[in-house]
Design a protein around this motif. Structure first.
Motif, PDB file in Angstrom:
ATOM      1  N   THR A  56      55.336 108.370 -34.858  1.00 28.44           N
ATOM      2  CA  THR A  56      55.468 108.058 -33.427  1.00 28.44           C
ATOM      3  C   THR A  56      56.901 108.310 -32.990  1.00 28.44           C
ATOM      4  OG1 THR A  56      55.959 105.723 -33.914  1.00 28.44           O
ATOM      5  CG2 THR A  56      53.655 106.316 -33.509  1.00 28.44           C
ATOM      6  N   ASP A  57      57.067 108.686 -31.738  1.00 28.85           N
ATOM      7  CA  ASP A  57      58.402 108.948 -31.194  1.00 28.85           C
ATOM      8  C   ASP A  57      59.163 107.646 -30.994  1.00 28.85           C
ATOM      9  OD1 ASP A  57      57.611 111.552 -31.150  1.00 28.85           O
ATOM     10  OD2 ASP A  57      57.242 111.620 -28.981  1.00 28.85           O
ATOM     11  N   SER A  58      60.488 107.745 -31.067  1.00 33.79           N
ATOM     12  CA  SER A  58      61.326 106.573 -30.817  1.00 33.79           C
ATOM     13  C   SER A  58      62.632 107.016 -30.189  1.00 33.79           C
ATOM     14  CB  SER A  58      61.601 105.817 -32.119  1.00 33.79           C
ATOM     15  OG  SER A  58      62.274 106.659 -33.049  1.00 33.79           O
ATOM     16  N   ASP A  59      63.294 106.083 -29.502  1.00 32.30           N
ATOM     17  CA  ASP A  59      64.591 106.354 -28.892  1.00 32.30           C
ATOM     18  C   ASP A  59      65.664 105.578 -29.641  1.00 32.30           C
ATOM     19  OD1 ASP A  59      63.334 107.843 -27.024  1.00 32.30           O
ATOM     20  OD2 ASP A  59      63.464 106.349 -25.423  1.00 32.30           O
ATOM     21  N   ILE A  60      66.832 106.180 -29.734  1.00 30.62           N
ATOM     22  CA  ILE A  60      68.010 105.442 -30.178  1.00 30.62           C
ATOM     23  C   ILE A  60      68.690 104.939 -28.922  1.00 30.62           C
ATOM     24  CG2 ILE A  60      70.228 105.557 -31.375  1.00 30.62           C
ATOM     25  CD1 ILE A  60      69.170 107.951 -32.927  1.00 30.62           C
ATOM     26  N   ILE A  61      68.787 103.662 -28.769  1.00 32.14           N
ATOM     27  CA  ILE A  61      69.493 103.097 -27.611  1.00 32.14           C
ATOM     28  C   ILE A  61      70.562 102.160 -28.145  1.00 32.14           C
ATOM     29  CG2 ILE A  61      69.301 101.695 -25.534  1.00 32.14           C
ATOM     30  CD1 ILE A  61      66.420 102.622 -25.282  1.00 32.14           C
ATOM     31  N   GLU A  62      71.809 102.487 -27.916  1.00 36.72           N
ATOM     32  CA  GLU A  62      72.915 101.690 -28.449  1.00 36.72           C
ATOM     33  C   GLU A  62      73.689 101.073 -27.296  1.00 36.72           C
ATOM     34  OE1 GLU A  62      74.989  99.528 -30.274  1.00 36.72           O
ATOM     35  OE2 GLU A  62      73.873 100.805 -31.673  1.00 36.72           O
ATOM     36  N   GLY A  63      73.438  99.812 -27.025  1.00 41.82           N
ATOM     37  CA  GLY A  63      74.083  99.144 -25.908  1.00 41.82           C
ATOM     38  C   GLY A  63      75.566  98.964 -26.080  1.00 41.82           C
ATOM     39  N   LEU A  64      76.020  98.854 -27.357  1.00 44.69           N
ATOM     40  CA  LEU A  64      77.431  98.602 -27.625  1.00 44.69           C
ATOM     41  C   LEU A  64      78.305  99.706 -27.060  1.00 44.69           C
ATOM     42  CD1 LEU A  64      79.451  96.754 -29.113  1.00 44.69           C
ATOM     43  CD2 LEU A  64      79.143  98.201 -31.128  1.00 44.69           C
ATOM     44  N   SER A  65      77.859 100.950 -27.212  1.00 45.16           N
ATOM     45  CA  SER A  65      78.653 102.076 -26.734  1.00 45.16           C
ATOM     46  C   SER A  65      78.105 102.665 -25.444  1.00 45.16           C
ATOM     47  CB  SER A  65      78.719 103.171 -27.814  1.00 45.16           C
ATOM     48  OG  SER A  65      79.365 102.683 -28.968  1.00 45.16           O
ATOM     49  N   GLY A  66      76.975 102.157 -24.988  1.00 43.71           N
ATOM     50  CA  GLY A  66      76.462 102.571 -23.698  1.00 43.71           C
ATOM     51  C   GLY A  66      75.745 103.904 -23.679  1.00 43.71           C
ATOM     52  N   TYR A  67      75.355 104.443 -24.851  1.00 43.73           N
ATOM     53  CA  TYR A  67      74.664 105.724 -24.834  1.00 43.73           C
ATOM     54  C   TYR A  67      73.195 105.530 -25.187  1.00 43.73           C
ATOM     55  CZ  TYR A  67      74.860 105.695 -29.972  1.00 43.73           C
ATOM     56  OH  TYR A  67      74.717 105.371 -31.294  1.00 43.73           O
ATOM     57  N   PHE A 117      69.811 108.085 -26.606  1.00 41.66           N
ATOM     58  CA  PHE A 117      69.556 109.401 -27.179  1.00 41.66           C
ATOM     59  C   PHE A 117      68.109 109.475 -27.625  1.00 41.66           C
ATOM     60  CE2 PHE A 117      69.400 112.258 -30.883  1.00 41.66           C
ATOM     61  CZ  PHE A 117      69.916 113.409 -30.314  1.00 41.66           C
ATOM     62  N   HIS A 118      67.473 110.602 -27.381  1.00 43.98           N
ATOM     63  CA  HIS A 118      66.092 110.835 -27.791  1.00 43.98           C
ATOM     64  C   HIS A 118      66.099 111.695 -29.054  1.00 43.98           C
ATOM     65  CE1 HIS A 118      64.346 109.251 -24.047  1.00 43.98           C
ATOM     66  NE2 HIS A 118      65.405 109.787 -23.462  1.00 43.98           N
ATOM     67  N   PRO A 119      65.735 111.139 -30.183  1.00 44.89           N
ATOM     68  CA  PRO A 119      65.673 111.933 -31.420  1.00 44.89           C
ATOM     69  C   PRO A 119      64.569 112.986 -31.346  1.00 44.89           C
ATOM     70  CG  PRO A 119      65.648 109.558 -31.873  1.00 44.89           C
ATOM     71  CD  PRO A 119      65.389 109.736 -30.409  1.00 44.89           C
ATOM     72  N   VAL A 120      64.472 113.774 -32.373  1.00 47.36           N
ATOM     73  CA  VAL A 120      63.426 114.794 -32.468  1.00 47.36           C
ATOM     74  C   VAL A 120      62.051 114.123 -32.404  1.00 47.36           C
ATOM     75  CG1 VAL A 120      62.380 116.469 -34.046  1.00 47.36           C
ATOM     76  CG2 VAL A 120      64.863 116.422 -33.737  1.00 47.36           C
ATOM     77  N   TYR A 160      82.166 103.470 -35.543  1.00 50.84           N
ATOM     78  CA  TYR A 160      81.015 104.302 -35.896  1.00 50.84           C
ATOM     79  C   TYR A 160      80.148 104.559 -34.663  1.00 50.84           C
ATOM     80  CZ  TYR A 160      76.182 105.093 -37.488  1.00 50.84           C
ATOM     81  OH  TYR A 160      74.900 105.561 -37.634  1.00 50.84           O
ATOM     82  N   CYS A 161      79.819 103.489 -33.937  1.00 50.76           N
ATOM     83  CA  CYS A 161      78.968 103.630 -32.747  1.00 50.76           C
ATOM     84  C   CYS A 161      79.630 104.494 -31.688  1.00 50.76           C
ATOM     85  CB  CYS A 161      78.644 102.243 -32.180  1.00 50.76           C
ATOM     86  SG  CYS A 161      77.573 101.247 -33.229  1.00 50.76           S
ATOM     87  N   THR A 162      80.932 104.329 -31.518  1.00 50.92           N
ATOM     88  CA  THR A 162      81.663 105.115 -30.526  1.00 50.92           C
ATOM     89  C   THR A 162      81.671 106.590 -30.892  1.00 50.92           C
ATOM     90  OG1 THR A 162      83.083 103.225 -29.969  1.00 50.92           O
ATOM     91  CG2 THR A 162      83.897 105.419 -29.390  1.00 50.92           C
ATOM     92  N   ALA A 163      81.960 106.883 -32.175  1.00 52.26           N
ATOM     93  CA  ALA A 163      82.012 108.280 -32.622  1.00 52.26           C
ATOM     94  C   ALA A 163      80.634 108.928 -32.539  1.00 52.26           C
ATOM     95  CB  ALA A 163      82.545 108.337 -34.049  1.00 52.26           C
ATOM     96  N   LEU A 164      79.611 108.212 -32.977  1.00 51.25           N
ATOM     97  CA  LEU A 164      78.259 108.756 -32.932  1.00 51.25           C
ATOM     98  C   LEU A 164      77.834 109.033 -31.497  1.00 51.25           C
ATOM     99  CD1 LEU A 164      75.737 109.467 -34.620  1.00 51.25           C
ATOM    100  CD2 LEU A 164      74.963 107.105 -34.288  1.00 51.25           C
ATOM    101  N   GLY A 165      78.088 108.064 -30.613  1.00 51.70           N
ATOM    102  CA  GLY A 165      77.711 108.227 -29.214  1.00 51.70           C
ATOM    103  C   GLY A 165      78.413 109.396 -28.557  1.00 51.70           C
ATOM    104  N   ALA A 166      79.706 109.586 -28.898  1.00 61.37           N
ATOM    105  CA  ALA A 166      80.473 110.676 -28.285  1.00 61.37           C
ATOM    106  C   ALA A 166      79.991 112.044 -28.756  1.00 61.37           C
ATOM    107  CB  ALA A 166      81.957 110.498 -28.612  1.00 61.37           C
ATOM    108  N   SER A 167      79.499 112.116 -30.006  1.00 62.60           N
ATOM    109  CA  SER A 167      79.097 113.416 -30.550  1.00 62.60           C
ATOM    110  C   SER A 167      77.630 113.751 -30.325  1.00 62.60           C
ATOM    111  CB  SER A 167      79.414 113.473 -32.056  1.00 62.60           C
ATOM    112  OG  SER A 167      80.807 113.491 -32.280  1.00 62.60           O
ATOM    113  N   LEU A 168      76.818 112.752 -29.988  1.00 60.94           N
ATOM    114  CA  LEU A 168      75.386 112.990 -29.793  1.00 60.94           C
ATOM    115  C   LEU A 168      75.080 113.860 -28.577  1.00 60.94           C
ATOM    116  CD1 LEU A 168      73.770 109.490 -30.493  1.00 60.94           C
ATOM    117  CD2 LEU A 168      73.346 111.596 -31.764  1.00 60.94           C
ATOM    118  N   GLN A 169      75.843 113.678 -27.522  1.00 56.33           N
ATOM    119  CA  GLN A 169      75.501 114.317 -26.252  1.00 56.33           C
ATOM    120  C   GLN A 169      75.521 115.843 -26.378  1.00 56.33           C
ATOM    121  OE1 GLN A 169      74.382 112.166 -24.060  1.00 56.33           O
ATOM    122  NE2 GLN A 169      74.961 110.593 -25.559  1.00 56.33           N
TER     123      GLN A 169
END
Length: 346
Positions: A134-145, A147-150, A234-243
């Motif tokens: 099933t599909d799922s979303d990554i939603i990280e409130g800490l960094s405000g981003y 993201f929709h995974p594959v 970690y959350c900040t770096a991941l969020g910045a690079s995901l977009q």
């Protein structure tokens, strides 16, 4: 997948700070064999501490709560897991041990990834080692981003592509392994291939892939603990690079900075710990040496051990070998009943 395309790799550029980190990591890896060769008898203890730290940190990172005495017993494999929380801990313990014992002999493949995930679920009712359905979303409130995974139906082909592109990049030497490893881990996180334990799997895969190229610091210093200590970064770096990942236009620089910075910190801790051990070993060695010099009659190892409580037999033997090489003492025989004497008393 997208980070490992030849086109994306060819466009990578590194700033001065990143190049400095890569040089530092190369130097630290170069010193690693010397430390391991000099302190084999104590590094086993260091390794056990790292495993315990990793189990504790991974437990907290996954929001699992277990009583301290139970956590310790589970880490030492002294008790059987009694509930889901303890089953998670036991599975992670086994997966970590699998990598620490033979991760350098486990090349990245879909079957190895399945094996690690199945090991995480070994004690649980829900089996592991299966892609999400099933599909799922990554939603990280800490960094405000967000993201929709594959999508789930694309996950099998996307993971096959990830493995194939990684192998091709290695074979064709498109970039240094220390560049390719964080790219693999980042794409794995973007794909989010399993219904659960994706972040834990990413951390385990980081340890495994680094071992392939002799960046073995994770066997002696808990990378999990460092990840836990730097969770916000970690959350900040991941969020910045995901977009822009789906379009292949993402900025991987923040992720590189975080990943390499974590590894540098681990090596710094490792070298600090080695220095502390060597200083302590020097003090213990001096104590053993002083006791040996006191004995004018032939003496046994057990006599020196009794006179130096708290010092291991390995340390006593090491000091004896050193003093023998210096020509100060010599054995009077062989085997368990052998005695030692000062060369001046012959």
């Amino acid at each position: 997948m997208h980070s490992l395309s030849p086109e994306y790799i060819a466009k990578l550029r590194f700033n001065a700070r990143q190049l400095a980190m890569l040089r530092t990591l190369g130097e630290q890896r170069g010193r690693q064999p010397l430390h391991i060769a000099q302190l084999p008898e104590v590094l086993n203890d260091v390794r056990r501490v790292a495993i315990a730290d990793s189990i504790e940190s991974s437990t907290r990172l996954n929001g699992v709560t277990v009583a301290g005495h139970r956590l310790k017993s589970l880490a030492l494999e002294k008790v059987t897991p009694q509930n889901r929380a303890e089953q998670e801990i036991a599975g992670y313990r086994d997966a970590l041990k699998l990598i620490c014992d033979g991760g350098d002999r486990m090349p990245l493949s879909e079957s190895i990834i399945f094996q690690l995930h199945a090991t995480l679920h070994r004690y649980m009712r829900q089996p592991g080692g299966q892609w999400k359905t099933t599909d799922s979303d990554i939603i990280e409130g800490l960094s405000g981003y967000s993201f929709h995974p594959v999508a789930a139906h694309l996950t099998p082909v996307t993971m096959a592509s990830l493995v194939a592109r990684y192998r091709m990049a290695l074979d064709q030497q498109l970039a240094d392994p220390l560049v390719l490893v964080p790219l693999v881990i980042f794409d794995f996180l973007c794909i989010h291939p399993f219904p659960d334990n994706n972040c834990r799997m990413a951390r385990l895969l980081s340890l495994q892939l680094l071992c392939h190229f002799d960046y073995a610091v994770g066997r002696f210093i808990s990378l999990e603990r460092i990840f836990e200590d730097s969770k916000e970064d970690y959350c900040t770096a991941l969020g910045a690079s995901l977009q822009g990942w789906h379009e292949g236009i993402h900025n991987i620089t923040p992720w590189f900075d975080y990943f390499w910075g974590t590894l540098v910190r681990a090596y710094e801790e490792f070298e600090d710990r080695i220095g502390t051990i060597e200083r302590g070993r020097g003090a213990k060695g001096d104590r053993v040496r002083t006791e040996i010099l006191k004995h004018r009659l032939p003496f046994s190892i057990s006599e020196i051990e009794k006179a130096c409580p708290g010092i291991s037999r390995d340390m006593v033997r090491l000091t004896l070998r050193t003093m023998k090489a210096e020509g100060l003492i010599e054995p009077t025989g062989k085997g368990r009943n052998a005695k030692w004497q000062h060369t001046q008393n012959r």
